[in-house]
Design a protein around this motif. Structure first.
Motif, PDB file in Angstrom:
ATOM      1  N   ASP A 201       0.815  -1.211   0.000  1.00 28.32           N
ATOM      2  CA  ASP A 201       0.000   0.000   0.000  1.00 28.32           C
ATOM      3  C   ASP A 201       0.853   1.268   0.000  1.00 28.32           C
ATOM      4  OD1 ASP A 201       1.022  -0.109   2.552  1.00 28.32           O
ATOM      5  OD2 ASP A 201      -0.900   0.150   3.585  1.00 28.32           O
ATOM      6  N   GLY A 202       2.189   1.103  -0.060  1.00 31.04           N
ATOM      7  CA  GLY A 202       3.082   2.261  -0.089  1.00 31.04           C
ATOM      8  C   GLY A 202       3.233   2.940   1.258  1.00 31.04           C
ATOM      9  N   LYS A 203       2.798   2.254   2.313  1.00 32.50           N
ATOM     10  CA  LYS A 203       2.876   2.792   3.675  1.00 32.50           C
ATOM     11  C   LYS A 203       3.532   1.752   4.574  1.00 32.50           C
ATOM     12  CE  LYS A 203      -1.663   4.865   2.797  1.00 32.50           C
ATOM     13  NZ  LYS A 203      -3.066   4.916   3.245  1.00 32.50           N
ATOM     14  N   ILE A 204       3.923   2.197   5.778  1.00 36.10           N
ATOM     15  CA  ILE A 204       4.511   1.279   6.752  1.00 36.10           C
ATOM     16  C   ILE A 204       3.579   1.177   7.960  1.00 36.10           C
ATOM     17  CG2 ILE A 204       6.441   0.902   8.345  1.00 36.10           C
ATOM     18  CD1 ILE A 204       7.211   0.380   5.478  1.00 36.10           C
ATOM     19  N   SER A 205       3.099  -0.034   8.214  1.00 34.13           N
ATOM     20  CA  SER A 205       2.260  -0.275   9.388  1.00 34.13           C
ATOM     21  C   SER A 205       3.156  -0.560  10.592  1.00 34.13           C
ATOM     22  CB  SER A 205       1.347  -1.475   9.140  1.00 34.13           C
ATOM     23  OG  SER A 205       2.132  -2.672   9.025  1.00 34.13           O
ATOM     24  N   LYS A 206       2.526  -0.696  11.763  1.00 31.93           N
ATOM     25  CA  LYS A 206       3.308  -0.982  12.971  1.00 31.93           C
ATOM     26  C   LYS A 206       4.000  -2.346  12.872  1.00 31.93           C
ATOM     27  CE  LYS A 206       1.504   0.643  16.642  1.00 31.93           C
ATOM     28  NZ  LYS A 206       0.623   0.875  17.815  1.00 31.93           N
ATOM     29  N   LYS A 207       3.311  -3.309  12.288  1.00 34.99           N
ATOM     30  CA  LYS A 207       3.899  -4.639  12.113  1.00 34.99           C
ATOM     31  C   LYS A 207       5.096  -4.582  11.164  1.00 34.99           C
ATOM     32  CE  LYS A 207       2.743  -9.352  10.606  1.00 34.99           C
ATOM     33  NZ  LYS A 207       1.668 -10.229  10.073  1.00 34.99           N
ATOM     34  N   GLU A 208       4.952  -3.833  10.077  1.00 33.92           N
ATOM     35  CA  GLU A 208       6.041  -3.709   9.101  1.00 33.92           C
ATOM     36  C   GLU A 208       7.220  -2.939   9.702  1.00 33.92           C
ATOM     37  OE1 GLU A 208       3.066  -3.790   5.200  1.00 33.92           O
ATOM     38  OE2 GLU A 208       3.650  -1.895   6.127  1.00 33.92           O
TER      39      GLU A 208
END
Length: 228
Positions: A201-208
């Motif tokens: 999605d072109g974003k960084i989640s907390k897990k990533e």
């Protein structure tokens, strides 16, 4: 003669006698207004690289990936306004100040500032990723990861994106590269997202983010082991 000149120079300006000229000692060499411009941001550092990247986007008005002379002049004009200087600064003086700042910070002498050069003029209070918790055998805790995520997720929407993401990547890039430009950051962004952006999605989640920080910590441990 050069050695004698250097000795005289260091005796005059190397106040802490460490054999180097730091930014405050350098400021003594400049006229009063340039001295002020140089020190104002060092006395008022940015809170994070997210803020730096927002300023970079604002003043890189042509999207060239560099802060050119006219863009730097606009930045210095706004900086003087922000500091509430009483007297009006003429266009000629602004050009003079711009030339002085380029002489100080344009290390590759190409007449413009790349990302790493601008970051010296516009310092961040702390690169959080340089903290000891990300080095050596220390185990990252959930609280450590929460703190890092909160530092970069400035709008609290649950993801690190846009300038938040580029601010995080700038801090990450500075751990391995001293001189870097906007293209280096873009290439680095593509590499990180290709390896860690699992949902694309072109974003960084907390897990990533957790995966990236664990990899950073492991890399630091491996480097420390090799150096022993």
């Amino acid at each position: 003669m050069l050695a004698e000149l250097k000795q005289c120079f260091m005796e005059a300006y190397d106040d802490n006698q460490d054999g180097k000229i730091d930014i405050r000692e350098l400021a003594q060499l400049l006229p009063m207004e340039e001295n002020f411009l140089l020190l104002f941001r060092f006395d008022n550092p940015l809170d994070s690289s997210v803020e730096f990247m927002k300023i970079w986007r604002e003043y890189d008005s042509d999207g060239s990936g560099f802060i050119e002379a006219d863009e730097l002049k606009n930045f210095l004009r706004d900086l003087l306004t922000e500091a509430q200087r009483d007297k009006e600064v003429t266009e000629d003086k602004l050009i003079e100040y711009t030339d002085t700042m380029l002489q100080v910070f344009d290390s590759n002498r190409d007449g413009k500032l790349q990302l790493s050069e601008m970051s010296k003029l516009l310092p961040v209070r702390e690169n959080f990723l340089c903290r000891q918790v990300f080095k050596g055998p220390t185990v990252l805790s959930k609280d450590d990861i929460e703190r890092v995520f909160a530092l970069y997720d400035r709008d609290n929407n649950g993801t690190i994106e846009n300038e938040e993401l580029r601010g995080f990547l700038k801090d990450l890039l500075e751990l391995v590269k001293k001189d870097y430009d906007a293209q280096d950051l873009l290439d680095f962004e593509e590499t990180i997202l290709r390896g860690c952006d699992f949902n694309r999605d072109g974003k960084i989640s907390k897990k990533e983010l957790t995966m990236i920080l664990l990899a950073l910590s492991k890399h630091s441990q491996d480097d420390e082991t090799k150096s022993k």
